[in-house]
Motif scaffolding. Structure first.
Motif, mmCIF file in Angstrom:
data_model
loop_
_atom_site.group_PDB
_atom_site.id
_atom_site.type_symbol
_atom_site.label_atom_id
_atom_site.label_comp_id
_atom_site.label_asym_id
_atom_site.label_seq_id
_atom_site.Cartn_x
_atom_site.Cartn_y
_atom_site.Cartn_z
ATOM 1 N N TYR A 37 0.814 -1.220 0.000
ATOM 2 C CA TYR A 37 0.000 0.000 0.000
ATOM 3 C C TYR A 37 0.846 1.268 0.000
ATOM 4 O O TYR A 37 0.311 2.375 0.005
ATOM 5 N N GLY A 38 2.163 1.132 0.024
ATOM 6 C CA GLY A 38 3.029 2.304 -0.021
ATOM 7 C C GLY A 38 3.279 2.889 1.361
ATOM 8 O O GLY A 38 2.938 2.299 2.389
ATOM 9 N N VAL A 39 3.896 4.052 1.373
ATOM 10 C CA VAL A 39 4.140 4.762 2.636
ATOM 11 C C VAL A 39 2.887 5.580 2.925
ATOM 12 O O VAL A 39 2.840 6.799 2.720
ATOM 13 N N GLY A 40 1.849 4.876 3.369
ATOM 14 C CA GLY A 40 0.538 5.476 3.592
ATOM 15 C C GLY A 40 0.212 5.591 5.067
ATOM 16 O O GLY A 40 1.099 5.582 5.928
ATOM 17 N N PRO A 41 -1.077 5.676 5.394
ATOM 18 C CA PRO A 41 -1.479 5.932 6.782
ATOM 19 C C PRO A 41 -1.072 4.839 7.760
ATOM 20 O O PRO A 41 -0.780 5.124 8.925
ATOM 21 N N TYR A 42 -1.051 3.589 7.320
ATOM 22 C CA TYR A 42 -0.650 2.516 8.234
ATOM 23 C C TYR A 42 0.833 2.607 8.576
ATOM 24 O O TYR A 42 1.224 2.552 9.751
ATOM 25 N N ILE A 43 1.669 2.747 7.556
ATOM 26 C CA ILE A 43 3.108 2.868 7.805
ATOM 27 C C ILE A 43 3.385 4.120 8.635
ATOM 28 O O ILE A 43 4.230 4.100 9.545
#
Length: 234
Positions: A37-43
């Motif tokens: 998912y990329g460097v998104g809200p979870y990361i």
């Protein structure tokens, strides 16, 4: 806590490295390796928690050659799009990008003490491979699908290593996890933790499809204890 984006140069261009700094301004470093998912809200959520504990956290944009700044949505459609994008990802090149990020992280004046790596899903495969060629104070790999096929490389890893899997993961069958458990036997620096109730990506609190709150709490507690032992916050 402060956040900024640094640039790291590879042989074929430059990519973003997202940095989170602890309130005290310095601490040990952690390379945080994204999932599909990329460097998104979870990361970002994981990074913020680690920074609050005293770490300098660096998360490189591994998909910069495919879709710079990619953030996939945690929906069935977003997951399908992320899987499609990840199918074009060059794993050795991603490992090389992470090695460059490590050099950058080690050179930051804010980084005092040791350096570790933590990866989820795709990132769990990447940081496992990275550990075969880099000396780190702690390596944590959550459900890396490439790990069961690469157990023969475990003998090259000298860093303390924690491998986390879900025992009910449809993407990494239990018999593959058992291969990892077998390979880790007799290696004092390697710990394998399997939560039998959990599936894939069970720590991802942003994804209702995958998140298993109880299993996530259990595994994260073990992960933090592992960090406290091998890479204590300053």
């Amino acid at each position: 806590m402060d956040k900024r984006i640094d640039q790291v140069t590879a042989h074929d261009g430059s990519f973003d490295v997202h940095l989170w700094l602890p309130d005290r301004g310095s601490g040990p470093g952690i390379l945080l390796v994204q999932e599909i998912y990329g460097v998104g809200p979870y990361i970002a959520k994981v990074a913020e928690e680690l920074a609050a504990r005293g770490y300098v956290v660096a998360a490189p944009d591994l998909f910069w050659r495919l879709r710079p700044g990619w953030i996939g949505e945690h929906t069935p459609e977003g997951t399908a799009a992320s899987i499609e994008l990840a199918s074009g990802f060059d794993l050795p090149q991603g490992v090389a990008d992470c090695a460059l990020t490590l050099v950058h992280l080690r050179g930051l004046p804010e980084v005092t003490g040791g350096i570790g790596a933590l990866g989820f899903c795709l990132g769990g495969s990447v940081d496992y491979m990275l550990a075969t060629q880099a000396e780190l104070d702690a390596v944590l790999s959550f459900y890396g699908s490439a790990v069961p096929e690469a157990t023969g490389l475990m003998e090259r890893i000298t860093s303390p290593l924690l491998l986390v899997f879900g025992g009910s993961d449809p993407y990494i069958p239990r018999e593959q996890v058992a291969r990892v458990e077998e390979a880790a036997q007799g290696r004092p620096g390697v710990r394998v933790y399997v939560d039998e109730e959990a599936g894939h990506a069970f720590h991802n609190s942003e994804s209702p499809m995958f998140h298993h709150p109880e299993a996530a709490r259990r595994a994260w507690s073990i992960a933090l204890d592992f960090l406290d032992t091998h890479l204590p916050p300053s």
